[in-house]
Structure formats: C-alpha cells, structure tokens
Enzyme design. Structure first.
Site, mmCIF file in Angstrom:
data_model
loop_
_atom_site.group_PDB
_atom_site.id
_atom_site.type_symbol
_atom_site.label_atom_id
_atom_site.label_comp_id
_atom_site.label_asym_id
_atom_site.label_seq_id
_atom_site.Cartn_x
_atom_site.Cartn_y
_atom_site.Cartn_z
ATOM 1 N N GLU A 153 1.689 5.966 7.329
ATOM 2 C CA GLU A 153 3.088 6.141 6.941
ATOM 3 C C GLU A 153 3.699 7.355 7.637
ATOM 4 O O GLU A 153 4.884 7.334 8.007
ATOM 5 C CB GLU A 153 3.204 6.306 5.423
ATOM 6 C CG GLU A 153 2.618 5.161 4.611
ATOM 7 C CD GLU A 153 3.133 3.791 5.021
ATOM 8 O OE1 GLU A 153 4.303 3.679 5.456
ATOM 9 O OE2 GLU A 153 2.370 2.811 4.897
ATOM 10 N N GLY A 192 0.827 -1.192 0.000
ATOM 11 C CA GLY A 192 0.000 0.000 0.000
ATOM 12 C C GLY A 192 0.862 1.242 0.000
ATOM 13 O O GLY A 192 0.602 2.206 -0.722
ATOM 14 N N ALA A 193 1.933 1.217 0.800
ATOM 15 C CA ALA A 193 2.838 2.359 0.893
ATOM 16 C C ALA A 193 4.059 1.937 1.699
ATOM 17 O O ALA A 193 4.085 0.872 2.309
ATOM 18 C CB ALA A 193 2.145 3.549 1.548
#
Length: 841
Positions: A299, A264-265
């Site tokens: 994040e 996803g990140a």
C-alpha cells in the site's frame, strides 16, 4: 446491481472526461446520528467546481437527492438512483451543488457502519475502489477526473474523525457534536479519498518530520503491536523515499485497521485502511507476519504508483497492482528483513495466479475492461500476482536500477495525473537499450502461460550428451524467460545441488551446457529460483525423486517443486495419495510453504480422491497430521499449523478432538482463541457440539470475531434444518453483513456434508439471475462462488441456457464449472492408477 445506469462504461466516461474540466470538490458529510441503529441514512452536500457546456451527469447511489444548483441557481432534480442529470452548464467555471441523503453500508462498500459487540461502540470507514465513492457523496466517479478535495465531517465530539489530510479546523456546532474540516488534498481520484469516524484508539510516532498514526477499535487495542508496525512503516518510508522521491501527500500517514473489510488493504493517501485480520488475536506464524509487512509496503508503494500517478481507466488496473505486488515482496525482503518474502509469494499468491491463468476465463494482464462490473472481477490473481511475476521478469530483463529509474521518470512526468501502460513503457525505454515492444506484447497482452520441461539424453553409460529446456507455448505466444536451471543428485541419501545455470529461454528449445559430459543428475528442476512465470514439468525419474526428497531442497527450490507437484495433481499426472504422502514425509518447516501444502493436501483428500478411497486416505491424512502435531518442535509455527491441519482433517475424517482443548494437552501449543474456535467448529461439523456448549464458548469471546466463529459453527452442524436456515439467511436481501454471509457459507460448505448440500443444487441454479440482480456486487459474488455445487454438468447446462446473463456472473459460474472438472479429472486419474501407497504408520 443490474441497473445499467450504475454500470459505468469506459466509452461514456472517456466522453465525459473530454467534455468536462474538473477543478475541485468541497464535500460535507454528517454522521452525528450514526450510533443510532434506527438511522439508516446520513446527509451529504457535495460542491463540484467544473467547466463544461455539454449535458453530462453526476454519479450518486443513495436514498434521495434533495436539490441541485448551478452557481446558486436551482435546477430540476433528475435522478434515477445512480445518476443525476446535469444540463445547461454555462460553458465557464461554475459550482454544482448537490444536497443528498446517502445510505450507511453493511457490505463494506461506501460508508460501512459497524457496532462493536464488546462495548456497543459504533465505527465508520469508507471503501470505494473501483467506484463506490458515489455511495457516500455525489461526484464524477472515474479515475482520470482528479481534483483537490476539501472534506468536512460532522460527528460526535468524543470520536476520532479522520480523512486523507490533517485536521484544519474544528467547530462545536451542538452539544457534543463537532464539525471538522480537513486540509485540502492534492489532486485525487474519487476512489482513493477516505473518511473514518468512531472512538478509534490512535498510537502516534514520527518519521523525518511526518506524523505516523496507527488506529483500531478500542476493544482490539491490546492486539495493536504498534512498535512492530511503526518499524515496518519507517523502514518502508525510508526505502521508497530513497528510490522513488519525497512522499507526495503531506505531513501525516495514518494506517487504520477496520472491521468487516472486504480487502486486505486500500491505498488512500494519508489514511490507509487495513483488515483487522492483521491484528493477530493468536500467535502469528513468520509467514503471517511477512504477509502483513508485504501488504503494508504494497500500500505504501501505491502512494507513488497508483496515487501520485493513477491509471486512466481500469484496463490499466494491473499496472498499479502488479507494481505494488512486486514491491510488497521486494521491500519486505530488502527493507523489512523478511527473508522468505519471495518463498511465500511463490506458494501463496503465485499459485493462485497459475490456477486463474489456466481457466477458460483467463485474460491478458492488460485486460480489456469495458465497464465497472468487469473492473470489479478483474481485481484477481491475474491482475495482481501474474502481473507481479511479469514485472519480476521485466526487472531481470532490464535490471533493477534501470527499472527504478524508469519509475522515477514516470512519476515526474505524470505527477498528480493519470497515465497508461504506453507512458510507463516510454519512461522505461528512456532508461534502457533493450527493446521492450516484443516483451510487452508477449508477456502482458496474451493470456495463458508456458510450460518449461527438461530434455535429457544420455549415452549408454548414463553420461549426459544433451541437456536442454523445451518451452511449450499453449497459446502461440513467444515469451522470453530469464531464469535458472538447477541440477540435483542424491548423495548419502540427500538431494544436493550439483550445478545451476542462468539463461534466457527464447526459443522452442534452449541448450543447457553446464552438465554435458557429466553423469545424469537425479533431478533437473527448471526455474528453481522462481524467476519466471511458467508451469514446470517434471520427468518421471525427477518426479519420483521429488516425492521422497522434496524436503532436501532449499526453500525457493521447494516452493517451485511443491507448485510443480500440485500442478501435476490437478492435471491428473499424480494421485492424491502420492501428494499427501509427500507432504507427510517432507518435514516442511517454513511456515509459508507448510501452510500452503497443508491446504493443498486437505483439498487433495476431500476433492481429488476417488470415492472408493477417500475414507482410507482421509484417515491416513488425519492420523499423519496428528503425529506431526505431536512430534513438532514445541511452540513452533509448524506445531501450530499441524494442529490446525489435524482439526480440519478430523472434521472430515471424524475423530473426537476435544482432548486438544485441554490446556497443556500438547506441550508448547497455546490453546489460543482462534484454535479453540477451530476445534469447536470441527466438533460442530461432526454433530458433537450443542448450542449450549457453543454459547458457552461465545460467552468467553463475545467479540465480533467470536460471533462470526459462532455463526460458522452453527451453520456447520449436520442438520438439514440448519442448512435450510443458513441458506435462507445468507440469501436474504439486506439481511446479513459481508462477514456474516461468509460465515454462513463457510459453515454451509462444511467438510463431509455433500449429501446435505445436494438438495440445494437445483435452487442455486434456478435463483442465480435473481441472486445477481438483487444483491450488492460484493454479496452477490460471495453467494455465487460460495454456493456453487460441485456439479460441472449442471453448471454447463445453466451456462448453455443463459447466454445473455451478465458477463461477470457467467464468468464466476464458468470458473466453478472448471474447478469441478479439475476435481473430476483428478479423481479419474487416481482411479486409473490402482493401489494406494503406504503412507506410514
């Protein structure tokens, strides 16, 4: 992948950390020829400043190593494809210089190269966690050996060249070629360094003197909703700097959306990478927008927890990920204004954690991670979502302010270093009077989860004389649960909350006194605000009421109730027909909940229904989905989700869906590019789409996403020759990118085509060991999971015959066996309960 020298162990890296002091890196990477498809490699020079006297090694997985010097003195190159031997170190500070040739990646590991079909432009980005920086530059690849990095990147002058820190200097070294050197970083682990290069479009904003950047491919710039993404970024930064302290990584914060991304990140300080799936080409539901915000602040929280302080080894991977997972939901609600954050967590990530925690392969949140292969497969729902749920319990246990104060103490004590769970607990201990030792052991060092069940007894008049919660431990652990118990009654045909009690369940039974002496409620729902991580059991009266009235509950209560019904379906206590009927009758409108239950209902029809009933239930689910689509509010998220559910149902219970492709066929429904491809995939699955028709659709969307969708449609065709070709293409070593392997497997596994896949079952098991050893781990894991035939007996036989197969491979097969057994159990339970309820006209 099977090379043991590539599979680093905890013991050997701990020994290296004790023997070597690391002072800094200078890394030069040259990608000037990246746009030439015939060039498969790139040169790299890595200078590592260290102190050590014992023999050790440098990690590098690449094409070749040309030279090794120590303080300029040439050394013999001893390289086995994963490690470069380093002997005769002088015992003082020195510089090890390695000149090598690295390989461009097509699997999302290392330096990934992508060519945009829209304009032919080339884009590069790196992805390293847990240990793929060694695919780009020689280094000491372990999280506890941190050092400052000075990167330089050589590439085309017209490209954007980026790294963790801002550009420090730029030099034209040839016609159209520049060498950019970046400012030195603060001490980093190798896995959170980052390089990106290509003609990325960059939007710029500022926050409190910091430069904020958003980047994506040129052909996707129209989908970069910069205003919204900058809003989320500014709000997130304000929350984290207020609660955690100043941003520790300098003056810029870039967020870049990259193609063919495996995650996803990733939390690279100053240059966070995200999947392009978050740039929506079609209308996004509120749940999708919240999920993106969740990931963005997840994040961002890593800038402190995970980057400022890093885990010493991957056994504490859970700590940073669980923390960030909790923060993703909490901050998306508190700072970004997404009120459904915890609702979406409950039926999204948390349900996956319950399922993973029920498997024979479950593990404690604090897992024993002996090597990198184990670390790779432990990026799972236990590590992320169960860990996050445990931290949510910890927040309820010690209080949010205390939890945040402990986090600040932890950051201050271990800034720019590495730490362990014990050190985090010590920081919390200093802020609370609560004894955390028992809590840590019960919640983090055991596997499995409890079941919480209401115990209700009444007198002859139906008045409650005892209401309690029974805690059933399946593993002997004694977990305290800070949670709630909601009591609900039917009033004028609707289920309403009568009373709710907050309590700590810390024994085998815990009394709930709020309704003693009152009439028995129609439903007692334990954990109705979803504060804890436990299976919620339903009594027979409560289950019957929920099946017809689940839509009356508040969203968080519905999330808990839907999860309970789904768990009971998988346990064989509920039939697929009952579950599907509840979904059709509920009138669910919350997009996160609706998206989840629509997926579960399709699984119920296609996997959990007896063969003798599947045609009837499949038709009823398809017809019910069509009705819900046609009656949903025009332009609503529910309308879009029911449209997708109808198309998927019609792929299984075949019906011509071409009518839906006509603009205006359903008032308010936008025939978006993604919905169009889904309709054509349904037609392809039915054998009702020709290659010429699919090529014509591709001509209107000849993009990376369009080509992936076209490949899925091709592989979904009910043609034995196509299945054979799709299987071969997916398994060809070095043949397809990660996204294309996913597309081939998705089409190969198209609904309703089990008979076409049956001939491949034997081949799957015969080639498993070879598949695992000849492919990079990202591709190998896709092939093992995506190719598993629905045959638990064959899977069990393979496990019995291959006791010495790699642990990670055995784990994936065991999980496939388990899910196949769940399906068989659900089918068997339905068979034992004759009769299919009427699901309505």
């Amino acid at each position: 992948m099977g090379d043991m020298s590539a599979n680093l162990t905890q013991l050997e890296t701990a020994a290296r950390a004790a023997a070597v002091a690391l002072h800094g890196y200078r890394v030069d990477v040259d990608v000037r020829d990246a746009a030439d498809p015939g060039v498969l490699t790139f040169p790299v020079v890595s200078e590592i400043e260290l102190t050590g006297s014992e023999d050790t090694w440098v990690d590098f997985i690449g094409a070749s190593v040309e030279s090794v010097t120590v303080d300029g003195e040439p050394r013999e190159v001893a390289y086995d494809g994963a490690r470069i031997a380093l002997t005769g170190l002088p015992g003082r500070r020195c510089v090890v210089r390695v000149q090598a040739t690295a390989l461009y990646s097509r699997t999302g590991e290392g330096l990934h190269r992508f060519v945009d079909p829209v304009d032919g432009e080339t884009y590069l980005y790196t992805q390293y966690e847990p240990a793929d920086a060694r695919r780009v530059f020689p280094n000491l690849e372990q999280p506890d050996l941190r050092a400052p990095f000075t990167f330089s990147l050589t590439g085309p002058q017209r490209w954007w060249l980026g790294s963790n820190q801002p550009e420090a200097s730029r030099e034209v070294i040839a016609d159209g070629v520049v060498r950019v050197e970046f400012e030195a970083t603060r001490p980093l682990s190798t896995y959170i360094t980052c390089l990106c290069a290509g003609p990325y479009r960059r939007a710029v904003d500022t926050w409190e003197g910091m430069e904020l950047g958003l980047l994506c491919r040129r052909s996707l710039a129209t989908y970069l909703d910069a205003d919204e993404l900058f809003r989320l970024t500014r709000e997130g930064m304000a929350w984290f700097t207020t609660n955690f302290g100043p941003y520790p990584w300098g003056t810029k914060y870039d967020q870049i959306f990259v193609p063919e991304y495996n995650l996803g990140a990733m939390e690279n300080p100053g240059l966070v990478t995200f999947t392009e799936a978050y740039l929506f080409r079609s209308p996004a539901t509120p749940a999708q927008l919240q999920a993106r915000a969740n990931t963005l602040v997840h994040e961002m929280s890593h800038m402190w927890f995970g980057d400022l302080v890093t885990c010493r080894w991957w056994g504490d991977l859970w700590l940073k990920e669980s923390f960030a997972e909790f923060m993703g939901s909490h901050v998306s609600v508190e700072a970004n204004g997404f009120g459904d954050g915890w609702v979406n967590f409950a039926t999204g990530r948390k349900v996956g954690a319950y399922q993973a925690d029920s498997m024979p392969t479950t593990h404690p949140v604090v897992a024993q991670i002996d090597d990198l292969e184990a670390a790779k497969t432990n990026f799972d729902r236990i590590t992320y979502s169960k860990g996050s749920a445990a931290l949510t319990q910890l927040v309820h246990y010690v209080g949010l302010d205390t939890f945040l104060a402990g986090a600040r103490r932890y950051f201050a004590a271990h800034a720019f270093g590495s730490a362990t769970l014990q050190e985090f607990v010590a920081a919390l201990d200093a802020e609370t009077d609560r004894d955390l030792s028992g809590w840590i052991g019960a919640w983090l060092e055991t596997s499995g989860h409890d079941t919480l069940r209401p115990l209700i007894s009444t007198d002859p008049d139906g008045v409650i004389d005892r209401l309690a919660v029974e805690r059933i431990s399946h593993d002997g652990a004694s977990r305290p649960h800070a949670t709630t118990v909601g009591s609900y009654s039917l009033r004028d045909g609707r289920l309403e909350l009568v009373a709710r009690q907050t309590l700590v369940i810390d024994g085998d039974t815990t009394e709930v006194d709020v309704l003693v002496g009152e009439p028995r409620p129609d439903l007692v729902l334990v954990n109705d605000l979803d504060h804890t991580f436990a299976s919620v059991a339903l009594d027979e009266p409560g289950r019957a009421v929920l099946l017809g009235h689940i839509g009356d509950l508040e969203p968080l209560g519905r999330a808990v109730a839907w999860t309970a019904l789904w768990t009971e379906l998988r346990a064989g206590k509920l039939t697929a027909a009952q579950f599907v009927g509840a979904v059709l009758d509920a009138g669910e409108t919350k997009s996160g909940l609706l998206s989840a239950v629509l997926g579960w209902a399709l699984t119920a029809v296609t996997r959990y229904t007896p063969d003798s009933e599947v045609d009837v239930l499949g038709d009823r689910w398809r017809d019910g989905a069509r009705r819900a689509l046609l009656t949903a509010e025009a332009g609503s998220a529910a309308q879009l989700l029911w449209a997708k559910a109808y198309l998927k149902a019609a792929a299984f219970a075949a019906e011509d869906v071409s009518w839906l492709l006509a603009e205006g066929a359903v008032p308010g429904l936008q025939t978006s590019v993604d919905l169009t491809w889904l309709a054509w995939e349904t037609l392809a699955t039915q054998g009702a789409a020709t290659d010429d028709e699919l090529d014509a659709v591709l001509a209107t969307d000849d993009t990376a996403a369009g080509r992936v969708a076209r490949l899925r449609c091709w592989a979904a065709q009910p043609d034995p020759e196509v299945k054979e070709k799709a299987w071969r293409r997916a398994h060809e070593v070095g043949g397809e990118t990660n996204d294309h392997v996913d597309a081939l497997l998705a089409g190969f596994n198209a609904l309703g085509q089990a008979s076409l896949r049956a001939p491949f079952a034997g081949r799957y098991f015969e080639s498993l060991n070879e598949t695992w050893h000849v492919h990079p781990i990202e591709i190998a894991m896709r092939l093992v999971r995506g190719g598993f035939p629905d045959d638990h007996e064959a899977g069990a036989s393979w496990l019995a015959a291959n006791p010495s197969a790699p642990r990670t491979l055995r784990r994936l097969v065991l999980e496939g066996v388990y899910e196949s057994q769940i399906a068989a159990k659900a089918k068997g339970a339905a068979t034992r309960r004759p009769g299919l309820p009427n699901l309505g006209d």
